[in-house]
Design an enzyme around this catalytic site. Structure first.
Site, mmCIF file in Angstrom:
data_model
loop_
_atom_site.group_PDB
_atom_site.id
_atom_site.type_symbol
_atom_site.label_atom_id
_atom_site.label_comp_id
_atom_site.label_asym_id
_atom_site.label_seq_id
_atom_site.Cartn_x
_atom_site.Cartn_y
_atom_site.Cartn_z
ATOM 1 N N ASP A 132 1.336 1.301 12.572
ATOM 2 C CA ASP A 132 0.254 0.496 11.995
ATOM 3 C C ASP A 132 0.190 -0.892 12.622
ATOM 4 O O ASP A 132 -0.826 -1.581 12.506
ATOM 5 C CB ASP A 132 0.429 0.372 10.473
ATOM 6 C CG ASP A 132 -0.094 1.585 9.729
ATOM 7 O OD1 ASP A 132 -0.820 2.392 10.338
ATOM 8 O OD2 ASP A 132 0.225 1.735 8.537
ATOM 9 N N ARG A 136 1.914 6.129 -4.242
ATOM 10 C CA ARG A 136 3.042 7.006 -4.549
ATOM 11 C C ARG A 136 3.495 6.796 -5.988
ATOM 12 O O ARG A 136 3.676 7.746 -6.748
ATOM 13 C CB ARG A 136 4.212 6.732 -3.594
ATOM 14 C CG ARG A 136 4.042 7.267 -2.179
ATOM 15 C CD ARG A 136 5.150 6.735 -1.266
ATOM 16 N NE ARG A 136 5.176 7.371 0.052
ATOM 17 C CZ ARG A 136 4.390 7.050 1.059
ATOM 18 N NH1 ARG A 136 3.477 6.087 0.909
ATOM 19 N NH2 ARG A 136 4.495 7.666 2.226
ATOM 20 N N LYS A 187 0.834 -1.202 0.000
ATOM 21 C CA LYS A 187 0.000 0.000 0.000
ATOM 22 C C LYS A 187 0.869 1.253 0.000
ATOM 23 O O LYS A 187 0.555 2.237 -0.655
ATOM 24 C CB LYS A 187 -0.916 -0.003 1.221
ATOM 25 C CG LYS A 187 -1.803 1.239 1.348
ATOM 26 C CD LYS A 187 -2.729 1.141 2.543
ATOM 27 C CE LYS A 187 -2.059 1.554 3.835
ATOM 28 N NZ LYS A 187 -1.954 3.025 3.978
ATOM 29 N N HIS A 224 -6.384 8.292 12.943
ATOM 30 C CA HIS A 224 -6.389 7.499 11.713
ATOM 31 C C HIS A 224 -7.845 7.163 11.337
ATOM 32 O O HIS A 224 -8.745 7.940 11.597
ATOM 33 C CB HIS A 224 -5.516 6.261 11.891
ATOM 34 C CG HIS A 224 -4.050 6.572 11.838
ATOM 35 N ND1 HIS A 224 -3.082 5.615 11.634
ATOM 36 C CD2 HIS A 224 -3.369 7.738 11.955
ATOM 37 C CE1 HIS A 224 -1.880 6.167 11.629
ATOM 38 N NE2 HIS A 224 -2.041 7.460 11.830
ATOM 39 N N ARG A 253 -7.316 -1.825 9.843
ATOM 40 C CA ARG A 253 -6.332 -2.321 10.803
ATOM 41 C C ARG A 253 -7.012 -2.951 12.022
ATOM 42 O O ARG A 253 -6.548 -3.960 12.552
ATOM 43 C CB ARG A 253 -5.398 -1.207 11.241
ATOM 44 C CG ARG A 253 -4.603 -0.578 10.111
ATOM 45 C CD ARG A 253 -3.352 -1.345 9.804
ATOM 46 N NE ARG A 253 -2.680 -0.805 8.634
ATOM 47 C CZ ARG A 253 -2.248 -1.507 7.605
ATOM 48 N NH1 ARG A 253 -2.420 -2.821 7.581
ATOM 49 N NH2 ARG A 253 -1.638 -0.943 6.589
#
Length: 445
Positions: A329, A43, A38, A356, A401
């Site tokens: 994370d 990017r 990810k 988040h 998550r």
């Protein structure tokens, strides 16, 4: 709490209200290939779209975040064709063919932090950018103020400091720009990704600390691969970008280290063995350092040239205080396996994860208490005590998550149910399929 279904893409796990996870009779043993990173995917896609020439970006992660990135770039007139895990991108030179468009970025933090600068450098254009409900609650003023310092034309169309925004193409002047890194390193990355298209060199000066240096390094590495001239000091306090254009490249992206850690954690808590065949410890992705945490807890980790293997232990070791600042994370992963240790585990330095997809500290504490586990909430983390989790229905908080980490408990405890599990599509739509392939009981309803 029902998730924001608008943010789910055609690549999402859909039509599922709840998932129940049940353990194997024996320890988890297996090997696998992990989907793409990810951290790298969006990017690379945005830089390829801004580049001159064409790029083949291989190993992309096909998730909600990347879907909405590709969707936005296509609406801007970029020719992108996706075949399996390869994106063929015809670069625009950052002069977006579609001069007016309404863009939707879903719940993606990377889209929200990387696209504003990419739009701002377009010499012409007038674009509106809308995000999911949760993303629209996450402040972006730090980034927008820095872009404006360079000459960007960005306005908030509803609440000051938050999405939605309107971006008009501008001629960025360059020069010195100051930005904070204490809330999100993505603000710095978003600024850096736009910087090569300013008239003059851009010097980014970080005014405080960066919560996760590794992700800025990932951005800088990719910028260099796309042909940009950039210099940075050792602690990333000062970063200089010279006016250059991205050049089309063919890239092979890495596997996702964050996703890797969930499957290593399965072996850790079941005294099993797991080998991941397409990632190495030699990566910029900070979550790979979670393997060091597993070792501290008594697991045996083998770091090969092209693989990582973890062998669990009969009893995980606790009695530790662990800073998760640079791999935040994985704070939820550690919280989920902590009840199975022989002493309390305190997770520190992650105050920023309250902002988040959910307030992850609060979500972890509430979930563990629902399982009958003693937990203490701190401003910057939590302390989890050993215990025997009980079967329960847990909320995903519309946070990938949270859903993935809490599912791990089902490898030890029968009857763990997660509501609204489709949120895993934000980063790994095939997560539950991968669990099932390892032999875990996975039942949707």
């Amino acid at each position: 709490m029902k998730g924001d279904l608008k943010a789910r893409s055609p690549w999402a796990l859909s039509g599922v209200n709840e998932v129940e996870i049940n353990p194997l009779a024996e320890p988890i043993r297996g090997e696998m290939i992990i989907p793409g990173s990810k951290s790298f995917t969006n990017r690379a896609l945005i830089m390829a779209a801004m580049a001159e020439g064409t790029s083949d970006v291989s190993g992309i992660l096909k998730s909600d975040d990347s879907y909405w990135c590709i969707d936005a770039l296509k609406k801007l007139g970029t020719d992108i064709q996706v075949e399996n895990e390869v994106a063929h991108v015809c670069g625009t030179g950052a002069q977006w063919p579609t001069k007016q468009a309404n863009l939707y970025i879903g719940a993606s933090g990377t889209n929200g932090r990387f696209l504003p600068g990419a739009l701002a450098v377009g010499e012409e254009g007038d674009w509106e950018v809308e995000a999911s409900q949760r993303m629209s609650e996450r402040p972006i003023g730090t980034l927008i103020d820095a872009l404006k310092e360079l000459g960007a034309n960005v306005k908030y169309t509803n609440k000051e400091g938050f999405f939605p925004i309107r971006v008009k193409g501008a001629d960025l002047k360059g020069g010195d720009v100051h930005i904070s890194g204490k809330v999100s390193s993505q603000f710095i990355s978003g600024l850096l990704m736009a910087a090569p298209y300013a008239r003059n060199p851009v010097t980014v000066r970080v005014t405080d600390h960066i919560v996760q240096h590794a992700y800025v390094h990932i951005t800088l590495d990719l910028m260099k691969q796309f042909g940009v001239e950039v210099e940075a000091d050792g602690d990333l306090k000062t970063i200089k970008v010279n006016p250059t254009k991205y050049q089309g490249r063919n890239l092979q992206l890495e596997a996702d280290a964050s996703t890797t850690c969930y499957f290593l954690a399965l072996a850790a808590i079941t005294n099993g063995k797991m080998r991941i065949n397409n990632i190495t410890y030699d990566t910029r992705q900070p979550d790979i350092k979670m393997t060091d945490v597993f070792e501290k807890m008594g697991c045996n980790v083998t770091r090969g040239k092209d693989f990582i293997e973890l062998e669990g232990t009969e009893q995980l070791k606790g009695g530790k205080t662990i800073s998760m600042k640079e791999m935040s994370d994985q704070a939820l992963t550690l919280a989920a396996i902590a009840p199975f240790a022989d002493g309390p585990i305190t997770i520190t330095d992650v105050a920023h994860i309250r902002h988040h997809e959910s307030d992850r500290i609060q979500a972890a504490c509430e979930s563990l208490k629902r399982l009958g586990i003693k937990v203490e909430e701190h401003d910057d983390g939590l302390t989890v005590y050993p215990g025997n989790p009980q079967a329960a229905i847990l909320d995903s908080y519309d946070d990938h998550r949270v859903a993935m980490a809490l599912s791990l408990i089902g490898a030890r405890v029968p009857g763990i149910k997660i509501s609204d599990p489709g949120c895993v599509s934000k980063t790994c739509p095939t997560y539950f399929e991968l669990l099932e392939n390892l032999g875990l009981g996975v039942h949707f309803s």
